[in-house]
Design a protein around this motif. Sequence first.
Motif, PDB file in Angstrom:
ATOM      1  N   LYS A   1      -7.312   6.584   0.511  1.00  0.00           N
ATOM      2  CA  LYS A   1      -8.199   5.425   0.457  1.00  0.00           C
ATOM      3  C   LYS A   1      -7.672   4.399   1.445  1.00  0.00           C
ATOM      4  O   LYS A   1      -6.465   4.213   1.542  1.00  0.00           O
ATOM      5  N   THR A   2      -8.571   3.720   2.165  1.00  0.00           N
ATOM      6  CA  THR A   2      -8.169   2.686   3.104  1.00  0.00           C
ATOM      7  C   THR A   2      -9.114   1.501   3.000  1.00  0.00           C
ATOM      8  O   THR A   2     -10.327   1.688   2.914  1.00  0.00           O
ATOM      9  N   MET A   3      -8.542   0.291   3.003  1.00  0.00           N
ATOM     10  CA  MET A   3      -9.326  -0.944   2.958  1.00  0.00           C
ATOM     11  C   MET A   3      -8.700  -1.928   3.940  1.00  0.00           C
ATOM     12  O   MET A   3      -7.491  -2.070   3.979  1.00  0.00           O
ATOM     13  N   THR A   4      -9.532  -2.599   4.731  1.00  0.00           N
ATOM     14  CA  THR A   4      -9.038  -3.622   5.650  1.00  0.00           C
ATOM     15  C   THR A   4      -9.802  -4.907   5.389  1.00  0.00           C
ATOM     16  O   THR A   4     -11.033  -4.895   5.324  1.00  0.00           O
ATOM     17  N   ASP A   5      -9.085  -6.001   5.232  1.00  0.00           N
ATOM     18  CA  ASP A   5      -9.688  -7.304   4.966  1.00  0.00           C
ATOM     19  C   ASP A   5      -9.103  -8.350   5.912  1.00  0.00           C
ATOM     20  O   ASP A   5      -7.990  -8.197   6.416  1.00  0.00           O
ATOM     21  N   THR A   6      -9.845  -9.435   6.106  1.00  0.00           N
ATOM     22  CA  THR A   6      -9.453 -10.514   7.010  1.00  0.00           C
ATOM     23  C   THR A   6      -8.700 -11.598   6.261  1.00  0.00           C
ATOM     24  O   THR A   6      -9.122 -12.027   5.181  1.00  0.00           O
ATOM     25  N   ILE A   7      -7.594 -12.059   6.852  1.00  0.00           N
ATOM     26  CA  ILE A   7      -6.809 -13.148   6.276  1.00  0.00           C
ATOM     27  C   ILE A   7      -7.506 -14.465   6.596  1.00  0.00           C
ATOM     28  O   ILE A   7      -7.869 -14.722   7.739  1.00  0.00           O
ATOM     29  N   ASN A   8      -7.709 -15.295   5.583  1.00  0.00           N
ATOM     30  CA  ASN A   8      -8.339 -16.610   5.726  1.00  0.00           C
ATOM     31  C   ASN A   8      -7.283 -17.693   5.869  1.00  0.00           C
ATOM     32  O   ASN A   8      -6.319 -17.725   5.102  1.00  0.00           O
ATOM     33  N   SER A   9      -7.461 -18.589   6.829  1.00  0.00           N
ATOM     34  CA  SER A   9      -6.525 -19.710   6.984  1.00  0.00           C
ATOM     35  C   SER A   9      -6.718 -20.691   5.832  1.00  0.00           C
ATOM     36  O   SER A   9      -7.828 -20.885   5.342  1.00  0.00           O
ATOM     37  N   LYS A  10      -5.632 -21.305   5.404  1.00  0.00           N
ATOM     38  CA  LYS A  10      -5.653 -22.234   4.269  1.00  0.00           C
ATOM     39  C   LYS A  10      -4.780 -23.448   4.563  1.00  0.00           C
ATOM     40  O   LYS A  10      -3.932 -23.419   5.455  1.00  0.00           O
TER      41      LYS A  10
ATOM     42  N   THR B   1       3.408 -14.762  15.602  1.00  0.00           N
ATOM     43  CA  THR B   1       2.898 -13.436  15.258  1.00  0.00           C
ATOM     44  C   THR B   1       3.901 -12.721  14.361  1.00  0.00           C
ATOM     45  O   THR B   1       5.107 -12.765  14.620  1.00  0.00           O
ATOM     46  N   ALA B   2       3.379 -12.069  13.320  1.00  0.00           N
ATOM     47  CA  ALA B   2       4.254 -11.345  12.399  1.00  0.00           C
ATOM     48  C   ALA B   2       3.550 -10.094  11.895  1.00  0.00           C
ATOM     49  O   ALA B   2       2.323 -10.057  11.774  1.00  0.00           O
ATOM     50  N   ARG B   3       4.356  -9.082  11.594  1.00  0.00           N
ATOM     51  CA  ARG B   3       3.823  -7.859  11.000  1.00  0.00           C
ATOM     52  C   ARG B   3       4.761  -7.427   9.885  1.00  0.00           C
ATOM     53  O   ARG B   3       5.981  -7.483  10.032  1.00  0.00           O
ATOM     54  N   LEU B   4       4.165  -6.999   8.792  1.00  0.00           N
ATOM     55  CA  LEU B   4       4.943  -6.501   7.661  1.00  0.00           C
ATOM     56  C   LEU B   4       4.273  -5.235   7.155  1.00  0.00           C
ATOM     57  O   LEU B   4       3.085  -5.252   6.830  1.00  0.00           O
ATOM     58  N   ILE B   5       5.020  -4.148   7.110  1.00  0.00           N
ATOM     59  CA  ILE B   5       4.542  -2.900   6.519  1.00  0.00           C
ATOM     60  C   ILE B   5       5.364  -2.672   5.259  1.00  0.00           C
ATOM     61  O   ILE B   5       6.590  -2.700   5.296  1.00  0.00           O
ATOM     62  N   PHE B   6       4.658  -2.486   4.142  1.00  0.00           N
ATOM     63  CA  PHE B   6       5.299  -2.401   2.830  1.00  0.00           C
ATOM     64  C   PHE B   6       4.725  -1.180   2.112  1.00  0.00           C
ATOM     65  O   PHE B   6       3.512  -1.040   2.032  1.00  0.00           O
ATOM     66  N   LYS B   7       5.577  -0.302   1.610  1.00  0.00           N
ATOM     67  CA  LYS B   7       5.130   0.902   0.901  1.00  0.00           C
ATOM     68  C   LYS B   7       5.727   0.930  -0.492  1.00  0.00           C
ATOM     69  O   LYS B   7       6.894   0.593  -0.685  1.00  0.00           O
ATOM     70  N   THR B   8       4.895   1.363  -1.451  1.00  0.00           N
ATOM     71  CA  THR B   8       5.377   1.477  -2.820  1.00  0.00           C
ATOM     72  C   THR B   8       4.534   2.454  -3.621  1.00  0.00           C
ATOM     73  O   THR B   8       3.348   2.637  -3.343  1.00  0.00           O
TER      74      THR B   8
ATOM     75  N   THR C   1       0.324   1.743   0.967  1.00  0.00           N
ATOM     76  CA  THR C   1       0.913   1.086   2.120  1.00  0.00           C
ATOM     77  C   THR C   1       0.116  -0.168   2.427  1.00  0.00           C
ATOM     78  O   THR C   1      -1.117  -0.121   2.492  1.00  0.00           O
ATOM     79  N   MET C   2       0.803  -1.292   2.582  1.00  0.00           N
ATOM     80  CA  MET C   2       0.187  -2.544   3.008  1.00  0.00           C
ATOM     81  C   MET C   2       0.687  -2.815   4.424  1.00  0.00           C
ATOM     82  O   MET C   2       1.891  -2.794   4.679  1.00  0.00           O
ATOM     83  N   ASP C   3      -0.244  -3.075   5.340  1.00  0.00           N
ATOM     84  CA  ASP C   3       0.097  -3.378   6.723  1.00  0.00           C
ATOM     85  C   ASP C   3      -0.512  -4.736   7.052  1.00  0.00           C
ATOM     86  O   ASP C   3      -1.722  -4.848   7.229  1.00  0.00           O
TER      87      ASP C   3
ATOM     88  N   GLY D   1      -5.525 -13.085  10.702  1.00  0.00           N
ATOM     89  CA  GLY D   1      -5.005 -11.735  10.840  1.00  0.00           C
ATOM     90  C   GLY D   1      -5.741 -10.776   9.939  1.00  0.00           C
ATOM     91  O   GLY D   1      -6.844 -11.060   9.466  1.00  0.00           O
ATOM     92  N   THR D   2      -5.105  -9.619   9.703  1.00  0.00           N
ATOM     93  CA  THR D   2      -5.705  -8.596   8.852  1.00  0.00           C
ATOM     94  C   THR D   2      -4.678  -8.055   7.869  1.00  0.00           C
ATOM     95  O   THR D   2      -3.469  -8.076   8.114  1.00  0.00           O
ATOM     96  N   ALA D   3      -5.200  -7.567   6.768  1.00  0.00           N
ATOM     97  CA  ALA D   3      -4.400  -6.881   5.765  1.00  0.00           C
ATOM     98  C   ALA D   3      -5.063  -5.530   5.529  1.00  0.00           C
ATOM     99  O   ALA D   3      -6.219  -5.467   5.136  1.00  0.00           O
ATOM    100  N   LYS D   4      -4.322  -4.475   5.821  1.00  0.00           N
ATOM    101  CA  LYS D   4      -4.845  -3.128   5.630  1.00  0.00           C
ATOM    102  C   LYS D   4      -4.076  -2.475   4.493  1.00  0.00           C
ATOM    103  O   LYS D   4      -2.846  -2.508   4.472  1.00  0.00           O
ATOM    104  N   PHE D   5      -4.817  -1.908   3.570  1.00  0.00           N
ATOM    105  CA  PHE D   5      -4.220  -1.206   2.442  1.00  0.00           C
ATOM    106  C   PHE D   5      -4.683   0.239   2.478  1.00  0.00           C
ATOM    107  O   PHE D   5      -5.866   0.509   2.670  1.00  0.00           O
ATOM    108  N   SER D   6      -3.758   1.160   2.283  1.00  0.00           N
ATOM    109  CA  SER D   6      -4.135   2.561   2.200  1.00  0.00           C
ATOM    110  C   SER D   6      -3.327   3.209   1.083  1.00  0.00           C
ATOM    111  O   SER D   6      -2.218   2.779   0.770  1.00  0.00           O
ATOM    112  N   GLN D   7      -3.934   4.203   0.472  1.00  0.00           N
ATOM    113  CA  GLN D   7      -3.238   4.960  -0.561  1.00  0.00           C
ATOM    114  C   GLN D   7      -3.406   6.434  -0.275  1.00  0.00           C
ATOM    115  O   GLN D   7      -4.518   6.928  -0.086  1.00  0.00           O
TER     116      GLN D   7
END
Length: 169
Positions: free
Chosen positions: A23-32, A116-123, A51-53, A39-45
């Motif tokens: 499964k994969t989902m990509t969403d847009t980061i909203n400024s606050k 600019t930053a990137r974080l890949i997190f798996k669990t 995995t969060m990218d 940016g973007t947040a991509k989630f895949s399972q």
Amino acid sequence: MKNLKFLLFAASGALVTSCGTMKTMTDTINSKSGTSTQGTAKFSQEGKTVTMDLNVYKLTPGTHAVHIHEFGDCSSTDAKSAGGHWNPSKDEHGKWDSEHFHMGDIGNLVADKNGTARLIFKTDKWCLGCSDESKNIVGKAIVIHSGKDDFHTQPTGDAGGRVGCVEIK
């Protein structure tokens, strides 16, 4: 049937792909909070691993905390509509996979001199859309904070204001 692939476009504009157990989902980061964070947040399972990218731009250079918050609601200008940290186990705030931590305690990402930053997190402690509410992150929000998580201060890690928010749909 093995190679059959389904593409669904959610009302939010998020792309959801399902192929077998992937499964994969990509969403847009909203400024606050008056920032220009984007940016973007991509989630895949795949199987039991999520995995969060995160790809984030226009941050203040330096370290920024990232947490999952309890509500998938980024509608308020300061992202407080996302509620507090997602904490189904009712544990103390801390560093991921330490003695005490919330399921939403992801940690920190570091923005370079260009912001600019990137974080890949798996669990295997999360899932996308499963029936186990103690693991399902769909319907929650990722919040990027103005400061770093100190992993000690309760209940938030003294991470500062909320500069980016994305609903996990």
